[in-house]
Design an enzyme around this catalytic site. Structure first.
Site, PDB file in Angstrom:
ATOM      1  N   HIS A 112     -20.880 -62.620  -5.054  1.00 13.98           N
ATOM      2  CA  HIS A 112     -20.491 -62.628  -3.644  1.00 13.98           C
ATOM      3  C   HIS A 112     -20.635 -64.039  -3.093  1.00 13.98           C
ATOM      4  CE1 HIS A 112     -21.483 -58.075  -3.540  1.00 13.98           C
ATOM      5  NE2 HIS A 112     -20.190 -58.262  -3.696  1.00 13.98           N
ATOM      6  N   ARG A 114     -20.943 -65.609  -0.234  1.00 13.66           N
ATOM      7  CA  ARG A 114     -21.847 -66.056   0.818  1.00 13.66           C
ATOM      8  C   ARG A 114     -23.312 -66.074   0.403  1.00 13.66           C
ATOM      9  NH1 ARG A 114     -20.555 -60.657   4.350  1.00 13.66           N
ATOM     10  NH2 ARG A 114     -21.686 -59.116   3.088  1.00 13.66           N
ATOM     11  N   GLU A 115     -23.629 -65.538  -0.764  1.00  8.25           N
ATOM     12  CA  GLU A 115     -25.019 -65.400  -1.203  1.00  8.25           C
ATOM     13  C   GLU A 115     -25.472 -66.673  -1.937  1.00  8.25           C
ATOM     14  OE1 GLU A 115     -25.057 -61.650  -3.293  1.00  8.25           O
ATOM     15  OE2 GLU A 115     -24.272 -60.588  -1.545  1.00  8.25           O
ATOM     16  N   ARG A 174     -17.259 -63.027   1.704  1.00  7.78           N
ATOM     17  CA  ARG A 174     -17.891 -62.270   0.615  1.00  7.78           C
ATOM     18  C   ARG A 174     -17.037 -62.179  -0.636  1.00  7.78           C
ATOM     19  NH1 ARG A 174     -21.236 -57.392   0.038  1.00  7.78           N
ATOM     20  NH2 ARG A 174     -20.251 -55.843  -1.317  1.00  7.78           N
ATOM     21  N   ASN A 191     -17.882 -57.028  -7.005  1.00  6.02           N
ATOM     22  CA  ASN A 191     -18.879 -56.045  -7.406  1.00  6.02           C
ATOM     23  C   ASN A 191     -18.438 -54.616  -7.091  1.00  6.02           C
ATOM     24  OD1 ASN A 191     -21.361 -56.054  -8.833  1.00  6.02           O
ATOM     25  ND2 ASN A 191     -22.430 -55.342  -6.995  1.00  6.02           N
ATOM     26  N   ARG A 192     -17.149 -54.437  -6.864  1.00  6.21           N
ATOM     27  CA  ARG A 192     -16.509 -53.122  -6.821  1.00  6.21           C
ATOM     28  C   ARG A 192     -15.335 -53.074  -7.796  1.00  6.21           C
ATOM     29  NH1 ARG A 192     -20.328 -53.077  -3.924  1.00  6.21           N
ATOM     30  NH2 ARG A 192     -20.706 -51.878  -2.001  1.00  6.21           N
ATOM     31  N   HIS A 244     -28.274 -61.338  -6.630  1.00  4.29           N
ATOM     32  CA  HIS A 244     -27.615 -61.181  -5.336  1.00  4.29           C
ATOM     33  C   HIS A 244     -28.622 -61.485  -4.227  1.00  4.29           C
ATOM     34  CE1 HIS A 244     -23.848 -58.910  -6.576  1.00  4.29           C
ATOM     35  NE2 HIS A 244     -24.564 -58.887  -7.697  1.00  4.29           N
ATOM     36  N   GLU A 315     -31.962 -58.441  -5.710  1.00  3.19           N
ATOM     37  CA  GLU A 315     -31.607 -58.847  -4.353  1.00  3.19           C
ATOM     38  C   GLU A 315     -32.703 -59.806  -3.899  1.00  3.19           C
ATOM     39  OE1 GLU A 315     -28.927 -58.221  -2.744  1.00  3.19           O
ATOM     40  OE2 GLU A 315     -28.048 -56.428  -3.683  1.00  3.19           O
TER      41      GLU A 315
END
Length: 353
Positions: A112, A114-115, A174, A191-192, A244, A315
């Site tokens: 993702h 923005r992470e 994202r 991640n989908r 993440h 996370e």
């Protein structure tokens, strides 16, 4: 200004209407974003302070080149494909090279865009070699390198990550930067997009949604490149770890169903051990089984279904105060606590080969 709603009600113009008290979390979001990018190249790549700043994709490419040259006996750069916008996708192989084929552990970051703390960890992980392994001879790391190769992908979503750097107003972007068909909206949630109950409940088939699953599994060239590499190496890869943010959790499959995995109690024990390891920083991590919200098409579920028994999602920091805008001064402690947990997982895998 980012605010958090607390509670309350009042009367407005004689009409009873809800009103709320607020707590300011970030008074100057734009200023915080600017501070995160201003020191991209201020520190030498050979210095430990280099890993205390966020870095652009261009700088990460330069860093990989330099690291491979300096540590040619330990690091190898592997090209595994190109992104939708034709940027190269690289994996670093961290290995004490030997004749025999060794077991391996995969770590990826930056699915993702923005992470940013996620790619920061994937730079920190091989970067600590300069101090803990090469200089101080970290015995744990030395033992792990005797038995494992580490495949580290610093940024999976290279197009999206670059977009968050080149367009400050899109810092919280994202998705990928792909376009499919005649859609007016850009990007797929990588991640989908893995083939693990693809586009089930918890994903969206609508292109404009943040959790858009793409037109078909592995429609994103970045996802396809990662999946191809893991399939080609599934006999040697013993653990899959994806980084993440945020919420400070250690997660394991499944996210696409409420059913428990075959090794649930075992995975729970190991996840708990990993999260307990980071308590040395007095920073609390939780573990979750089998899901928080349904999230089909995730890389960790796909890796587990591929046959990689030890599959985890981290996370990283924090729990919501800064969220995706984690200040640079938190990079180092975040990386060190996550590194401790990764080493704990690797030690356990080694003991159970």
């Amino acid at each position: 200004m980012l605010q958090e709603k607390l509670f309350g009600n009042t009367h407005l113009l004689g009409v009873c209407a809800p009103s709320f008290l607020f707590r300011v979390l970030m008074g100057d979001v734009q200023g915080l974003i600017e501070k995160q990018t201003i020191n991209d190249t201020v520190n030498p790549r050979s210095s430990s302070s280099y890993y205390e700043n966020y870095h652009s994709l261009r700088e990460i490419y330069f860093w990989m080149e330099e690291m491979v040259k300096i540590h040619s006996d330990l690091l190898q750069k592997i090209y595994i494909g190109s992104s939708y916008e034709k940027r190269p996708l690289y994996v670093l192989k961290l290995s004490r090279r030997q004749e025999k084929v060794k077991s391996a552990i995969w770590i990826d970051c930056g699915i993702h865009a923005r992470e940013w703390i996620s790619p920061a960890f994937c730079l920190c992980f091989p970067g600590v070699l300069q101090t803990t392994y090469l200089r101080e001879r970290d015995q744990t790391m030395s033992t792990l390198l005797e038995h494992f190769d580490f495949y580290i992908m610093p940024v999976v979503n290279v197009d999206g990550y670059e977009y968050t750097w080149s367009h400050p107003s899109k810092r919280l972007w994202r998705k990928s930067r792909s376009s499919h068909g005649n859609s007016k909206c850009i990007g797929t949630d990588m991640n989908r997009n893995f083939d693990a109950q693809w586009c089930g409940e918890g994903a969206s088939s609508y292109e404009c949604h943040e959790i858009y699953c793409g037109p078909y599994p592995e429609s994103e060239p970045e996802v396809k490149a990662v999946a191809r590499f893991l399939r080609n190496h599934k006999d040697i890869i013993k653990a899959y770890i994806t980084m993440h943010s945020y919420s400070q959790m250690v997660l394991f499959p499944y996210s696409y169903t409420t059913n428990k995995i075959m090794f649930c109690s075992f995975q729970e024990s190991l996840a708990n051990k990993a999260k307990t390891t980071v308590l040395v920083s007095a920073n609390c991590y939780l573990f979750s089984l089998p899901y928080i919200d349904l999230a089909p098409g995730g890389s960790d579920d796909w890796a587990y279904d591929l046959g990689i028994k030890y599959s985890f999602t981290f996370e990283l920091r924090d729990t919501g105060t800064y969220g995706f805008l984690l200040p640079p001064q938190q990079i180092k402690p975040t990386c060190l606590e996550a590194l401790a947990a990764v080493k704990e997982i690797a030690k356990h895998v080694l003991q159970n080969l």
